[in-house]
Design a protein around this motif. Sequence first.
Motif, PDB file in Angstrom:
ATOM      1  N   PHE A  95       0.834  -1.206   0.000  1.00  0.00           N
ATOM      2  CA  PHE A  95       0.000   0.000   0.000  1.00  0.00           C
ATOM      3  C   PHE A  95       0.867   1.253   0.000  1.00  0.00           C
ATOM      4  CE2 PHE A  95      -2.027   3.452   2.377  1.00  0.00           C
ATOM      5  CZ  PHE A  95      -3.152   3.665   1.584  1.00  0.00           C
ATOM      6  N   VAL A  96       1.898   1.250   0.856  1.00  0.00           N
ATOM      7  CA  VAL A  96       2.759   2.426   0.956  1.00  0.00           C
ATOM      8  C   VAL A  96       3.460   2.694  -0.367  1.00  0.00           C
ATOM      9  CG1 VAL A  96       4.787   3.400   2.097  1.00  0.00           C
ATOM     10  CG2 VAL A  96       3.101   2.117   3.430  1.00  0.00           C
ATOM     11  N   TYR A  97       4.008   1.631  -0.970  1.00  0.00           N
ATOM     12  CA  TYR A  97       4.739   1.826  -2.220  1.00  0.00           C
ATOM     13  C   TYR A  97       3.789   2.075  -3.393  1.00  0.00           C
ATOM     14  CZ  TYR A  97       9.224   0.895  -0.116  1.00  0.00           C
ATOM     15  OH  TYR A  97      10.347   1.001   0.650  1.00  0.00           O
ATOM     16  N   SER A  98       2.549   1.616  -3.283  1.00  0.00           N
ATOM     17  CA  SER A  98       1.557   1.982  -4.302  1.00  0.00           C
ATOM     18  C   SER A  98       1.308   3.481  -4.255  1.00  0.00           C
ATOM     19  CB  SER A  98       0.248   1.223  -4.061  1.00  0.00           C
ATOM     20  OG  SER A  98       0.417  -0.165  -4.241  1.00  0.00           O
ATOM     21  N   LEU A  99       1.215   4.009  -3.027  1.00  0.00           N
ATOM     22  CA  LEU A  99       1.029   5.453  -2.867  1.00  0.00           C
ATOM     23  C   LEU A  99       2.240   6.210  -3.394  1.00  0.00           C
ATOM     24  CD1 LEU A  99      -0.691   7.775  -1.792  1.00  0.00           C
ATOM     25  CD2 LEU A  99       0.377   7.432   0.451  1.00  0.00           C
ATOM     26  N   ILE A 100       3.435   5.706  -3.068  1.00  0.00           N
ATOM     27  CA  ILE A 100       4.649   6.348  -3.569  1.00  0.00           C
ATOM     28  C   ILE A 100       4.680   6.307  -5.096  1.00  0.00           C
ATOM     29  CG2 ILE A 100       7.167   6.134  -3.703  1.00  0.00           C
ATOM     30  CD1 ILE A 100       7.122   5.180  -0.800  1.00  0.00           C
ATOM     31  N   GLY A 101       4.320   5.145  -5.659  1.00  0.00           N
ATOM     32  CA  GLY A 101       4.279   5.027  -7.109  1.00  0.00           C
ATOM     33  C   GLY A 101       3.307   6.001  -7.743  1.00  0.00           C
ATOM     34  N   TYR A 102       2.130   6.146  -7.126  1.00  0.00           N
ATOM     35  CA  TYR A 102       1.151   7.112  -7.615  1.00  0.00           C
ATOM     36  C   TYR A 102       1.742   8.520  -7.631  1.00  0.00           C
ATOM     37  CZ  TYR A 102      -3.540   5.227  -8.428  1.00  0.00           C
ATOM     38  OH  TYR A 102      -4.637   4.632  -8.985  1.00  0.00           O
ATOM     39  N   VAL A 103       2.367   8.900  -6.509  1.00  0.00           N
ATOM     40  CA  VAL A 103       2.923  10.249  -6.399  1.00  0.00           C
ATOM     41  C   VAL A 103       4.011  10.469  -7.441  1.00  0.00           C
ATOM     42  CG1 VAL A 103       4.235  11.813  -4.910  1.00  0.00           C
ATOM     43  CG2 VAL A 103       2.353  10.471  -3.952  1.00  0.00           C
ATOM     44  N   LEU A 104       4.896   9.489  -7.593  1.00  0.00           N
ATOM     45  CA  LEU A 104       5.964   9.628  -8.588  1.00  0.00           C
ATOM     46  C   LEU A 104       5.407   9.712 -10.001  1.00  0.00           C
ATOM     47  CD1 LEU A 104       8.655   7.134  -7.216  1.00  0.00           C
ATOM     48  CD2 LEU A 104       8.640   9.629  -7.041  1.00  0.00           C
ATOM     49  N   ALA A 105       4.409   8.869 -10.300  1.00  0.00           N
ATOM     50  CA  ALA A 105       3.817   8.864 -11.635  1.00  0.00           C
ATOM     51  C   ALA A 105       3.172  10.206 -11.957  1.00  0.00           C
ATOM     52  CB  ALA A 105       2.794   7.738 -11.757  1.00  0.00           C
ATOM     53  N   PHE A 106       2.392  10.734 -11.020  1.00  0.00           N
ATOM     54  CA  PHE A 106       1.728  12.009 -11.264  1.00  0.00           C
ATOM     55  C   PHE A 106       2.729  13.157 -11.282  1.00  0.00           C
ATOM     56  CE2 PHE A 106      -2.246   9.809 -10.364  1.00  0.00           C
ATOM     57  CZ  PHE A 106      -3.120  10.456 -11.226  1.00  0.00           C
ATOM     58  N   THR A 107       3.797  13.052 -10.477  1.00  0.00           N
ATOM     59  CA  THR A 107       4.830  14.086 -10.495  1.00  0.00           C
ATOM     60  C   THR A 107       5.477  14.167 -11.869  1.00  0.00           C
ATOM     61  OG1 THR A 107       5.292  13.807  -8.134  1.00  0.00           O
ATOM     62  CG2 THR A 107       6.987  14.868  -9.473  1.00  0.00           C
ATOM     63  N   ILE A 108       5.827  13.008 -12.427  1.00  0.00           N
ATOM     64  CA  ILE A 108       6.430  12.992 -13.761  1.00  0.00           C
ATOM     65  C   ILE A 108       5.446  13.506 -14.803  1.00  0.00           C
ATOM     66  CG2 ILE A 108       7.292  11.472 -15.594  1.00  0.00           C
ATOM     67  CD1 ILE A 108       8.583   9.771 -13.468  1.00  0.00           C
ATOM     68  N   TYR A 109       4.185  13.095 -14.684  1.00  0.00           N
ATOM     69  CA  TYR A 109       3.167  13.541 -15.647  1.00  0.00           C
ATOM     70  C   TYR A 109       3.059  15.067 -15.661  1.00  0.00           C
ATOM     71  CZ  TYR A 109      -1.485  14.737 -17.359  1.00  0.00           C
ATOM     72  OH  TYR A 109      -2.533  15.334 -18.018  1.00  0.00           O
ATOM     73  N   PHE A 110       2.869  15.650 -14.476  1.00  0.00           N
ATOM     74  CA  PHE A 110       2.691  17.096 -14.414  1.00  0.00           C
ATOM     75  C   PHE A 110       3.978  17.829 -14.789  1.00  0.00           C
ATOM     76  CE2 PHE A 110      -0.934  16.010 -11.600  1.00  0.00           C
ATOM     77  CZ  PHE A 110      -1.913  16.721 -12.278  1.00  0.00           C
ATOM     78  N   ALA A 111       5.129  17.281 -14.373  1.00  0.00           N
ATOM     79  CA  ALA A 111       6.392  17.938 -14.701  1.00  0.00           C
ATOM     80  C   ALA A 111       6.619  17.949 -16.210  1.00  0.00           C
ATOM     81  CB  ALA A 111       7.539  17.228 -13.984  1.00  0.00           C
ATOM     82  N   VAL A 112       6.433  16.790 -16.845  1.00  0.00           N
ATOM     83  CA  VAL A 112       6.613  16.716 -18.296  1.00  0.00           C
ATOM     84  C   VAL A 112       5.641  17.645 -19.008  1.00  0.00           C
ATOM     85  CG1 VAL A 112       6.328  15.216 -20.303  1.00  0.00           C
ATOM     86  CG2 VAL A 112       7.594  14.396 -18.313  1.00  0.00           C
ATOM     87  N   PHE A 166      14.124   8.805 -15.990  1.00  0.00           N
ATOM     88  CA  PHE A 166      12.941   8.661 -16.843  1.00  0.00           C
ATOM     89  C   PHE A 166      12.210   9.992 -16.998  1.00  0.00           C
ATOM     90  CE2 PHE A 166      13.351   4.061 -16.416  1.00  0.00           C
ATOM     91  CZ  PHE A 166      12.954   3.651 -17.681  1.00  0.00           C
ATOM     92  N   PHE A 167      12.258  10.833 -15.954  1.00  0.00           N
ATOM     93  CA  PHE A 167      11.679  12.167 -16.120  1.00  0.00           C
ATOM     94  C   PHE A 167      12.398  12.916 -17.224  1.00  0.00           C
ATOM     95  CE2 PHE A 167      12.964  16.543 -15.174  1.00  0.00           C
ATOM     96  CZ  PHE A 167      11.794  17.188 -15.539  1.00  0.00           C
ATOM     97  N   LEU A 168      13.729  12.867 -17.194  1.00  0.00           N
ATOM     98  CA  LEU A 168      14.505  13.585 -18.200  1.00  0.00           C
ATOM     99  C   LEU A 168      14.211  13.043 -19.599  1.00  0.00           C
ATOM    100  CD1 LEU A 168      16.639  15.723 -18.728  1.00  0.00           C
ATOM    101  CD2 LEU A 168      18.398  13.975 -18.398  1.00  0.00           C
ATOM    102  N   GLY A 169      14.183  11.703 -19.722  1.00  0.00           N
ATOM    103  CA  GLY A 169      13.884  11.121 -21.024  1.00  0.00           C
ATOM    104  C   GLY A 169      12.487  11.457 -21.501  1.00  0.00           C
ATOM    105  N   GLY A 170      11.513  11.366 -20.595  1.00  0.00           N
ATOM    106  CA  GLY A 170      10.132  11.697 -20.961  1.00  0.00           C
ATOM    107  C   GLY A 170       9.974  13.157 -21.325  1.00  0.00           C
ATOM    108  N   TYR A 171      10.646  14.020 -20.570  1.00  0.00           N
ATOM    109  CA  TYR A 171      10.561  15.443 -20.873  1.00  0.00           C
ATOM    110  C   TYR A 171      11.124  15.732 -22.255  1.00  0.00           C
ATOM    111  CZ  TYR A 171      12.352  20.106 -21.429  1.00  0.00           C
ATOM    112  OH  TYR A 171      12.663  21.318 -21.968  1.00  0.00           O
TER     113      TYR A 171
END
Length: 433
Positions: free
Chosen positions: A179-196, A304-309
């Motif tokens: 559960f904790v790492y699912s939450l962390i994964g969600y936060v990281l995924a959305f962070t990359i999405y919004f940043a990109v 991956f953020f850098l590559g996606g950006y």
Amino acid sequence: MHHPIWIIFKSEFLRRVRSKAFILATLLAPVGMVALFALPAVFTFMALDGSDDEPIAVVDESNRLLPSLQARGGERFRFVEATASREALADSVHAGVYSGYLVLPETLLQGEGQAVFYRAEGGGVTTQARMQSLVNQTVQDQRLADEEVPAAIESILASSTSVEMRRLTEAGDQADQTFVYSLIGYVLAFTIYFAVFIYGQYVMQGVIEEKSSRVVEIVVSSVRPFQLLMGKVLGIGAMGLVQMITWGVLVAGALAAAGPVLMLFIDPASYNVAPDASQEAVLDAAGITIPSLPLSLLFWTLLFFLGGYLLYASLFAAVGSAVERVQDAQSLMYPVFIPLLIPLLVLGVVIEDPNGTLSTVLSFIPLFAPILMVLRAALTDVATWELIASWSLVALSFVATIWIASRIYRVGIFMYGKPPSLRELLRWITYRP
């Protein structure tokens, strides 16, 4: 003499990181994220704290449920016997004498009918859930007592069994923090999405502004359009990378400080733990788990953020070079925006089965990988070769995309008037001066 790409890169990077807006956004964004998650909980607690000892009139048609209900009310509800008619009780509720009145039909003890709670206001989800639980438990206990069920059986029915989840690793078993790492994964995924998305918009808006002011026509007399585009994309990407690293350091620092701060509010004796027990032992006894973010996860997140950006920024730049106003770019944004949105639609699938065929395949598609591969890495042990292969595909896609975008860019920056169609953009790619 410096290369033109380096000169443009340096100009874009320094001009943006020295701005007050960048400094404030870098420092205040983590505070805003904490407030976004913490303030609703604080406000909910304050609302509940102010609604303690609510007087509630009870119409007990069975004449047997009220005493047990009063005993269960606790600090939140104060149940009192209703002696007036339903109409008088409604008037009392509107007058503020009672916060509501509860009707308990006699048929509840036969397993039929339902209780009805009347109040002037909705009361919120928490109040409804609490009232439902109190009435349900009260009726259940009374029905068991009427059937003369032994206390031992009542205890069995009231008990619940928890299941501790543990994860097997090469070093042994450890607590499963899915559960904790699912939450962390969600936060990281959305962070990359919004940043990109946000940094890609910076690129597009910068291109549109330069094109509208015709500054770009002067600049391209000294440098090639490809060099101008590459320098701009890399400069803004470096700015975003600085922000991401800063946020990562702040998050790591907050997690490191969380344990000592929580220890200030926890009494080891209340959890039957020795006063000199370690911090980990006390927090474990209290049921508190502070997640740790492996450096490898932070490294791959940044990569991956850098590559996606870079991949999406080149597309945003191509769109910006084809229009004169941001409003005109909306119709051309869909082919860029949809691939960025698809990973968000399948987050649930990846979280439920991070090693499944669909999750694995999607995490290798370059347009989806920056979000989905990071999410998989947060949830499960992804092989290093998978991470390298996925990122390599993103990097190769960027090279191909920046080439295509530069072909559109070199024509689009000189085109004015009606925004081009997708067919015209394809012709620009193959255009030879």
